[in-house]
Design a protein around this motif. Structure first.
Motif, mmCIF file in Angstrom:
data_model
loop_
_atom_site.group_PDB
_atom_site.id
_atom_site.type_symbol
_atom_site.label_atom_id
_atom_site.label_comp_id
_atom_site.label_asym_id
_atom_site.label_seq_id
_atom_site.Cartn_x
_atom_site.Cartn_y
_atom_site.Cartn_z
ATOM 1 N N THR A 113 0.836 -1.188 0.000
ATOM 2 C CA THR A 113 0.000 0.000 0.000
ATOM 3 C C THR A 113 0.874 1.242 0.000
ATOM 4 O O THR A 113 1.848 1.316 0.739
ATOM 5 C CB THR A 113 -0.890 0.021 1.266
ATOM 6 O OG1 THR A 113 -1.670 -1.172 1.259
ATOM 7 C CG2 THR A 113 -1.792 1.225 1.283
ATOM 8 N N PHE A 163 -9.889 2.490 0.412
ATOM 9 C CA PHE A 163 -10.087 1.521 -0.659
ATOM 10 C C PHE A 163 -11.449 1.688 -1.336
ATOM 11 O O PHE A 163 -11.667 1.160 -2.421
ATOM 12 C CB PHE A 163 -9.940 0.096 -0.114
ATOM 13 C CG PHE A 163 -8.564 -0.198 0.403
ATOM 14 C CD1 PHE A 163 -7.564 -0.618 -0.465
ATOM 15 C CD2 PHE A 163 -8.242 -0.030 1.747
ATOM 16 C CE1 PHE A 163 -6.281 -0.892 -0.004
ATOM 17 C CE2 PHE A 163 -6.970 -0.306 2.212
ATOM 18 C CZ PHE A 163 -5.979 -0.727 1.332
ATOM 19 N N VAL A 223 -8.333 -3.472 -5.394
ATOM 20 C CA VAL A 223 -7.277 -3.571 -4.392
ATOM 21 C C VAL A 223 -7.907 -3.562 -3.000
ATOM 22 O O VAL A 223 -8.750 -2.701 -2.690
ATOM 23 C CB VAL A 223 -6.273 -2.408 -4.527
ATOM 24 C CG1 VAL A 223 -5.192 -2.504 -3.454
ATOM 25 C CG2 VAL A 223 -5.636 -2.416 -5.916
ATOM 26 N N PRO A 240 -7.061 -4.655 1.421
ATOM 27 C CA PRO A 240 -5.998 -4.991 2.380
ATOM 28 C C PRO A 240 -5.889 -6.497 2.573
ATOM 29 O O PRO A 240 -6.894 -7.207 2.588
ATOM 30 C CB PRO A 240 -6.467 -4.324 3.683
ATOM 31 C CG PRO A 240 -7.563 -3.387 3.303
ATOM 32 C CD PRO A 240 -8.175 -3.934 2.065
ATOM 33 N N TYR A 264 -7.352 -6.522 7.248
ATOM 34 C CA TYR A 264 -8.131 -5.292 7.466
ATOM 35 C C TYR A 264 -7.814 -4.628 8.803
ATOM 36 O O TYR A 264 -8.152 -3.466 9.004
ATOM 37 C CB TYR A 264 -9.624 -5.595 7.361
ATOM 38 C CG TYR A 264 -10.118 -5.625 5.926
ATOM 39 C CD1 TYR A 264 -10.662 -4.489 5.338
ATOM 40 C CD2 TYR A 264 -10.023 -6.776 5.156
ATOM 41 C CE1 TYR A 264 -11.122 -4.503 4.023
ATOM 42 C CE2 TYR A 264 -10.466 -6.804 3.844
ATOM 43 C CZ TYR A 264 -11.014 -5.653 3.283
ATOM 44 O OH TYR A 264 -11.449 -5.669 1.976
ATOM 45 N N THR A 295 -1.327 -5.302 0.430
ATOM 46 C CA THR A 295 -2.608 -5.406 -0.254
ATOM 47 C C THR A 295 -2.589 -6.598 -1.198
ATOM 48 O O THR A 295 -1.535 -7.122 -1.556
ATOM 49 C CB THR A 295 -2.913 -4.136 -1.068
ATOM 50 O OG1 THR A 295 -1.948 -3.982 -2.109
ATOM 51 C CG2 THR A 295 -2.929 -2.906 -0.175
ATOM 52 N N ASP A 328 -14.159 -7.608 1.617
ATOM 53 C CA ASP A 328 -13.823 -7.340 0.219
ATOM 54 C C ASP A 328 -15.086 -6.995 -0.575
ATOM 55 O O ASP A 328 -15.062 -6.107 -1.444
ATOM 56 C CB ASP A 328 -13.158 -8.557 -0.419
ATOM 57 C CG ASP A 328 -11.809 -8.914 0.201
ATOM 58 O OD1 ASP A 328 -11.219 -8.063 0.889
ATOM 59 O OD2 ASP A 328 -11.357 -10.055 -0.035
#
Length: 530
Positions: free
Chosen positions: A45, A55, A88, A90, A93, A100, A218
């Motif tokens: 990142t 994000f 993209v 993480p 999280y 990433t 996500d």
């Protein structure tokens, strides 16, 4: 799990057959991988990243889906007018400023912009199945969905093109029967230890982050990156657990949610199939009755009892010595899995194919030289070579719920149920790679209890997501309604079963936003049941 087990076996795993191409596949335990090429692995990142919200505002670069001349899935997507992109997210999280990964998505845009009501994200199950081309099956199977939604497919983290995990397995699934005795149980335990070690090599740093909770996170990043306030969702099999976790974590962002062939959220994990023996046995008996009616074609017995006796003779013969099927040796670890993986579809075509497979096994049990029919050959290729393996399946399951690490726990459980579950108990209660997993879950298992409006669809004879487990999900989601296809011994109800009553109920909700006033039951002829 699917034929895989867990997915359904991979999702036996779960091991379903593809019909509508992804829908019957959504039902399969083994929803095999699509051979997609992988996205770039881990990136860093940029400095100054301030948290997960950053994000949400990324710009997506939409492009063609085909990655090369051998990418058949990408070719199918391109031919259907789909686009692909990478989101993209993480890796962890809890540390959004750290490493990433990329999650691959696909999109088929709504054909009627005036009627468009948002995006519908989809998941075919597994866990560990690629979902990029499920949008093609949905677009072909439902003109209503195609006109009203941008259909979004996804390879969940560590699957397909989404920074994939590779475990180096020489088998397509970890689902195996423990066999008839202590020696065969110890063999399966040794295999599970070997499979866990394979996943540990080169992946130990990412395994803790393969969880369903992170995939749900996500999904919410995908929602925001697509510019949507709400995320509608259609998930099959394991995808129902993923959808339920999303409603638990991001209920305020949930749009219209449909969960098809729901798993029991209280059991989901390494022991997901442990309560399935009665449902699998009932599905086997239903097929056996069909086979008895078609004894002239298949020669397995002219009564249900005789067909089941043929099946038992095959299993007993495999326990004495491996059956020679072409280049493979099929033993008592494999036969129950092969039976289970062939029970995801109760159509006459699928039943005839299953009967051909059992005829082949029965001939081999008598010492006859046999050639495997194509469907059995494909399953054996996967079992013995790893072709189409759902390599992320074990990482996801093991990251979601801790398993006992004492092999005796599993052996005692199997022994306690040998009398009442002689054929499938040693399969569904067997030890898994999670007993030897190199990492522990980093978060508690999600408790599903919320009142987000949801429609649950299912078949009351489903062998992979048994009906009592579907009802557990229904009770846990107190705002849900349920549509049940009665007398269906298969996995996947919406579109996969071709039932007009189920399809209309699902599409009335997804398209018109109308949840039934109460639960709905449909007959096999497409009429609402009384």
């Amino acid at each position: 799990m699917s034929h895989a087990a867990v997915s359904c076996p991979a999702e036996p795993g779960s091991t379903g057959r593809r019909g509508l191409r992804a829908l019957a596949a959504a039902a399969a335990l083994t929803l095999t991988g699509l051979g997609l090429t992988s996205a770039p692995a881990v990136a860093e990142t940029p400095a100054g990243a301030d948290g997960p919200a950053r994000f949400h505002h990324q710009r997506l670069d939409w492009h063609g889906c085909r990655t090369g001349p051998d990418d058949k899935a990408g070719e199918t997507l391109d031919a259907a007018g789909a686009q692909c992109a990478e989101v993209v997210v993480p890796l962890d999280y809890r540390r959004p400023g750290g490493r990433t990964i990329k999650v691959a998505i696909s999109r088929i845009k709504a054909t009627d912009p005036a009627k468009r009501r948002g995006v519908l994200l989809t998941n075919p199950g597994g866990p560990g199945a690629s979902g990029l081309d499920l949008v093609v099956a949905l677009a072909q199977g439902s003109p209503a969905l195609r006109s009203h939604y941008d259909l979004i497919g996804m390879d969940p983290r560590f699957v397909g093109r989404s920074t994939p995990i590779h475990c180096g397995w020489k088998t397509g699934t970890f689902l195996r029967s423990a066999g008839p005795n202590r020696r065969t149980f110890d063999e399966s335990a040794a295999l599970m230890k070997e499979l866990a070690a394979g996943c540990a090599r080169g992946n130990r740093d990412v395994l803790p982050y393969a969880s369903t909770r992170n995939t749900a996170r996500d999904m919410d990043v995908i929602r925001a990156a697509l510019g949507e306030q709400k995320l509608s969702y259609l998930g099959y099999s394991y995808g129902t657990y993923l959808g339920a976790v999303y409603t638990q974590m991001f209920g305020a962002n949930a749009g219209r949610i449909v969960l098809d062939s729901a798993v029991d959220p209280d059991v989901y994990g390494p022991r997901l199939l442990s309560r399935n023996a009665p449902a699998i046995t009932a599905a086997l008996k239903h097929w056996a009755a069909w086979a008895a009616e078609h004894d002239k074609e298949h020669g397995l017995g002219d009564t249900t009892a005789e067909v089941l006796a043929t099946v038992n003779r095959v299993n007993q013969a495999a326990a004495r010595r491996p059956l020679r099927i072409g280049e493979y040796r099929v033993d008592s670890h494999h036969v129950p899995y092969l039976l289970f993986g062939s029970l995801y579809n109760d159509s006459a075509e699928a039943y005839a194919d299953f009967a051909t497979q059992v005829r082949t096994l029965a001939d081999a049990a008598r010492g006859t030289v046999v050639t495997a029919p194509p469907s059995l050959k494909a399953t054996l290729d996967s079992l013995f070579t790893g072709a189409g393996a759902l390599e992320a399946q074990a990482p996801i399951i093991c990251a979601d719920r801790a398993a006992s690490r004492d092999p005796e726990t599993y052996f005692r459980d199997i022994q306690a149920h040998r009398a009442d579950e002689p054929l499938f108990g040693p399969l569904i209660r067997n030890i898994t790679p999670c007993a030897f997993w190199p990492t522990a879950p980093v978060e508690p298992t999600t408790t599903i209890r919320n009142d987000v409006p949801v429609l649950i669809a299912g078949n009351d004879g489903d062998p992979a997501s048994h009906y009592l487990g579907q009802q557990v999900m229904h009770r846990a989601l107190t705002g849900s309604r349920m549509v049940t296809l009665r007398g269906a011994y298969r996995h996947a109800a919406y579109l996969g079963a071709g039932n007009s009553c189920v399809n209309a109920t699902v599409e009335r909700y997804l398209v018109d936003g109308v949840l039934p006033d109460g639960d709905v039951t449909c007959d096999r002829d497409g009429a609402p049941a009384g």
